[in-house]
Design an enzyme around this catalytic site. Structure first.
Site, PDB file in Angstrom:
ATOM      1  N   LYS A   1      -7.881  -1.191   6.408  1.00 26.17           N
ATOM      2  CA  LYS A   1      -8.183  -1.873   5.136  1.00 26.17           C
ATOM      3  C   LYS A   1      -7.322  -3.128   4.983  1.00 26.17           C
ATOM      4  O   LYS A   1      -7.808  -4.193   4.633  1.00 26.17           O
ATOM      5  CB  LYS A   1      -7.887  -0.947   3.940  1.00 26.17           C
ATOM      6  CG  LYS A   1      -8.842   0.205   3.808  1.00 26.17           C
ATOM      7  CD  LYS A   1      -8.711   0.897   2.462  1.00 26.17           C
ATOM      8  CE  LYS A   1      -7.520   1.828   2.335  1.00 26.17           C
ATOM      9  NZ  LYS A   1      -7.599   3.075   3.079  1.00 26.17           N
TER      10      LYS A   1
ATOM     11  N   ASP B   1     -13.736   3.324   7.160  1.00 27.91           N
ATOM     12  CA  ASP B   1     -12.760   4.032   6.332  1.00 27.91           C
ATOM     13  C   ASP B   1     -13.433   4.620   5.093  1.00 27.91           C
ATOM     14  O   ASP B   1     -13.050   5.697   4.640  1.00 27.91           O
ATOM     15  CB  ASP B   1     -11.595   3.121   5.919  1.00 27.91           C
ATOM     16  CG  ASP B   1     -10.495   3.914   5.229  1.00 27.91           C
ATOM     17  OD1 ASP B   1     -10.019   4.898   5.817  1.00 27.91           O
ATOM     18  OD2 ASP B   1     -10.136   3.586   4.080  1.00 27.91           O
TER      19      ASP B   1
ATOM     20  N   HIS C   1       0.859  -1.180   0.000  1.00 23.32           N
ATOM     21  CA  HIS C   1       0.000   0.000   0.000  1.00 23.32           C
ATOM     22  C   HIS C   1       0.897   1.231   0.000  1.00 23.32           C
ATOM     23  O   HIS C   1       1.934   1.250   0.650  1.00 23.32           O
ATOM     24  CB  HIS C   1      -0.901  -0.005   1.239  1.00 23.32           C
ATOM     25  CG  HIS C   1      -2.094   0.886   1.101  1.00 23.32           C
ATOM     26  ND1 HIS C   1      -3.285   0.451   0.564  1.00 23.32           N
ATOM     27  CD2 HIS C   1      -2.282   2.181   1.421  1.00 23.32           C
ATOM     28  CE1 HIS C   1      -4.159   1.446   0.565  1.00 23.32           C
ATOM     29  NE2 HIS C   1      -3.573   2.519   1.083  1.00 23.32           N
TER      30      HIS C   1
ATOM     31  N   SER D   1      -6.305   4.480   8.588  1.00 24.55           N
ATOM     32  CA  SER D   1      -6.996   4.316   7.307  1.00 24.55           C
ATOM     33  C   SER D   1      -6.368   3.165   6.525  1.00 24.55           C
ATOM     34  O   SER D   1      -7.056   2.265   6.025  1.00 24.55           O
ATOM     35  CB  SER D   1      -6.893   5.630   6.516  1.00 24.55           C
ATOM     36  OG  SER D   1      -7.208   5.421   5.170  1.00 24.55           O
TER      37      SER D   1
ATOM     38  N   ARG E   1     -12.286  13.077   4.989  1.00 22.92           N
ATOM     39  CA  ARG E   1     -10.934  13.657   5.086  1.00 22.92           C
ATOM     40  C   ARG E   1     -10.530  14.308   3.767  1.00 22.92           C
ATOM     41  O   ARG E   1      -9.876  15.349   3.752  1.00 22.92           O
ATOM     42  CB  ARG E   1      -9.904  12.553   5.444  1.00 22.92           C
ATOM     43  CG  ARG E   1      -9.964  12.128   6.894  1.00 22.92           C
ATOM     44  CD  ARG E   1      -9.122  10.884   7.122  1.00 22.92           C
ATOM     45  NE  ARG E   1      -7.732  11.083   6.808  1.00 22.92           N
ATOM     46  CZ  ARG E   1      -6.943  10.161   6.224  1.00 22.92           C
ATOM     47  NH1 ARG E   1      -7.417   8.979   5.901  1.00 22.92           N
ATOM     48  NH2 ARG E   1      -5.693  10.428   5.976  1.00 22.92           N
TER      49      ARG E   1
HETATM   50  N1  URA Z   1      -3.927   5.712   1.652  1.00 20.55           N
HETATM   51  C1  URA Z   1      -4.975   5.385   2.471  1.00 20.55           C
HETATM   52  O1  URA Z   1      -5.605   4.356   2.281  1.00 20.55           O
HETATM   53  N2  URA Z   1      -5.286   6.224   3.453  1.00 20.55           N
HETATM   54  C2  URA Z   1      -4.629   7.351   3.705  1.00 20.55           C
HETATM   55  O2  URA Z   1      -4.972   8.047   4.638  1.00 20.55           O
HETATM   56  C3  URA Z   1      -3.544   7.704   2.852  1.00 20.55           C
HETATM   57  C4  URA Z   1      -3.213   6.850   1.830  1.00 20.55           C
END
Ligand code: URA
Length: 432
Positions: A185, A159, A80, A181, A166
């Site tokens: 996930k 999220d 990620h 966040s 956000r």
């Molecule tokens: N990627 C995400 O999933 N969340 C964030 O806050 C920043 C990048």
């Protein structure tokens, strides 16, 4: 809720019950967006310690289905990114790693602030569905090795709602909010290991090395506390990755990567992250062996085949994989020309990402429809020579007034000097 807001506003530590109460109430529609926005702003300004961050991550993850690691066979690994400009790595890397025999259950994000999002990009392929039921998600990962979906009412709904809020309330660049966040996930995916791409530079949320390191430490600590293997690469985001920024235009570039024709910086980052993923899974003994495996998967066409499988399984039109020229990009082009001759010294990638959002590629209001046809071609990158009047950036956009409104701003993103600058290193640091 009022007491919780006041407590965080005053910089006090919340209890695990208070954090959970906030998340549950927001997900269940018991508190309006303006209360949640105030909570986010309080966290943004006052921060959270590692325990609060862990509780927030856990509460967000538990807001929906959490897949049991046993629901998918094999080593389940994901990567990620903390968010960048022109970052289409996932579209190349997920099928590539699946083609190397690992399982990649991936819950990605949409555009956030000035950065682009994998889901928005993939939806440029007509029909591509980014929502799958937990059962279909796990079945697809078992069958073809990878699935790329978004948060939904079933997966991390907390999220889904907080991310969208956000995005439009100036509360993105917060270490506890980014950590929770991302990890909520990732941990809902039932994975065994995670490789984080922590972006650093003008186009990242973390612009200073010490902040990027703090974010890496927060994600690694919280992820390990949840019992997962986590490694992080701090990578360069002082200019856009590759040569394109937008949605459809980035999918085209990612497909060129899967065909072995991608820009060198994009491919270098894909291989660096891929090596780490294969090493974490114990699939290869050394980075050079991993590099060979990755290169062969691209050269043999297996990675591209796997991408086609993912697109087909998620109801996308596979003709767009074999004929990426079908992907719709605006055919009206406006050129931002260099005002002087010299070398590109620096690029403000934040300006480039923000200009792209202004063209319509990202959202300025929650739930806003985006325009997947608009985009930018980055003709000049750091260290390259440029003549006065040569294109720095091409703006692909049907709407002349929008193109005009970002034209000068894009030129101002460039710093031209008389001395040749060395292009920045792509991987600044690796943290295992
Ligand atoms: N990627 C995400 O999933 N969340 C964030 O806050 C920043 C990048």
């Amino acid at each position: 809720m009022y007491d919780i807001l006041q407590k965080k506003r005053d910089g006090l530590k919340l209890s695990s019950d208070e954090v959970e109460d906030f998340v549950t109430a927001y997900v269940n529609g018991k508190i309006p967006d303006y209360v949640a926005a105030a909570f986010l702003m309080a966290v943004f300004t006052k921060g959270m310690d590692s325990e609060e961050t862990f509780w927030l991550t856990q509460a967000m993850m538990n807001s929906g289905v959490v897949l049991a690691p046993g629901s998918m066979q094999g080593f389940k690994i994901d990567k990620h990114s903390t968010g960048g400009v022109g970052d289409k790595v996932t579209i190349v890397l997920a099928p590539l790693i699946a083609a190397c025999g690992l399982k990649v259950p991936m819950i990605s994000g949409r555009g956030l602030g000035h950065t682009g999002g994998t889901l928005d990009k993939l939806e440029s392929i007509p029909g591509f569905k980014t929502e799958l039921s937990p059962r279909d998600f796990a079945a697809q990962v078992n069958r073809i090795g990878a699935a790329i979906i978004g948060q939904s009412k079933e997966f991390v709904p907390a999220d889904m709602k907080l991310y969208a809020l956000r995005d439009v309330t100036g509360t993105v660049e917060s270490i506890p909010l980014i950590t929770s966040s991302i990890l909520s996930k990732k941990l809902a995916e039932g994975l065994d290991g995670l490789v984080m791409d922590i972006k650093l530079g003008s186009g990242a949320f973390m612009k200073r090395e010490e902040d990027a390191l703090e974010l890496a430490e927060s994600i690694i600590t919280t992820g390990r506390r949840m019992g997962k293997k986590v490694a992080a690469l701090i990578t360069d985001m002082s200019q856009p990755l590759g040569r394109t920024v937008g949605n459809a235009i980035e999918v085209k570039e990612a497909i060129s990567g899967l065909r072995g024709e991608g820009p060198s910086d994009l491919m270098e980052l894909v291989y660096a992250l891929g090596e780490r993923m294969l090493a974490m899974a114990g699939s290869t003994r050394s980075p050079s062996e991993a590099r060979g495996v990755l290169l062969r998967s691209i050269e043999s066409g297996r990675a591209l085949d796997r991408f086609r499988d993912i697109v087909e399984a998620q109801h996308g039109d596979v003709r767009y994989v074999d004929h990426p020229e079908l992907l719709e990009v605006s055919d009206k082009t406006w050129i931002a020309e260099s005002p002087e001759s010299g070398y590109v010294r620096a690029i403000d990638a934040y300006k480039i990402g923000s200009a792209c959002v202004e063209l319509g590629a990202g959202r300025e209001r929650a739930g806003q429809e985006i325009d997947r046809r608009v985009g930018l071609v980055v003709d000049k990158k750091i260290g390259e020579t440029v003549e006065e009047g040569e294109p720095l950036i091409e703006i692909m956009c049907d709407d002349a007034s929008k193109a005009r409104s970002v034209h000068d701003y894009l030129i101002s993103a460039y710093e031209i000097g008389s001395q040749k600058e060395r292009p920045p290193d792509l991987v600044h640091r690796t943290i295992d």
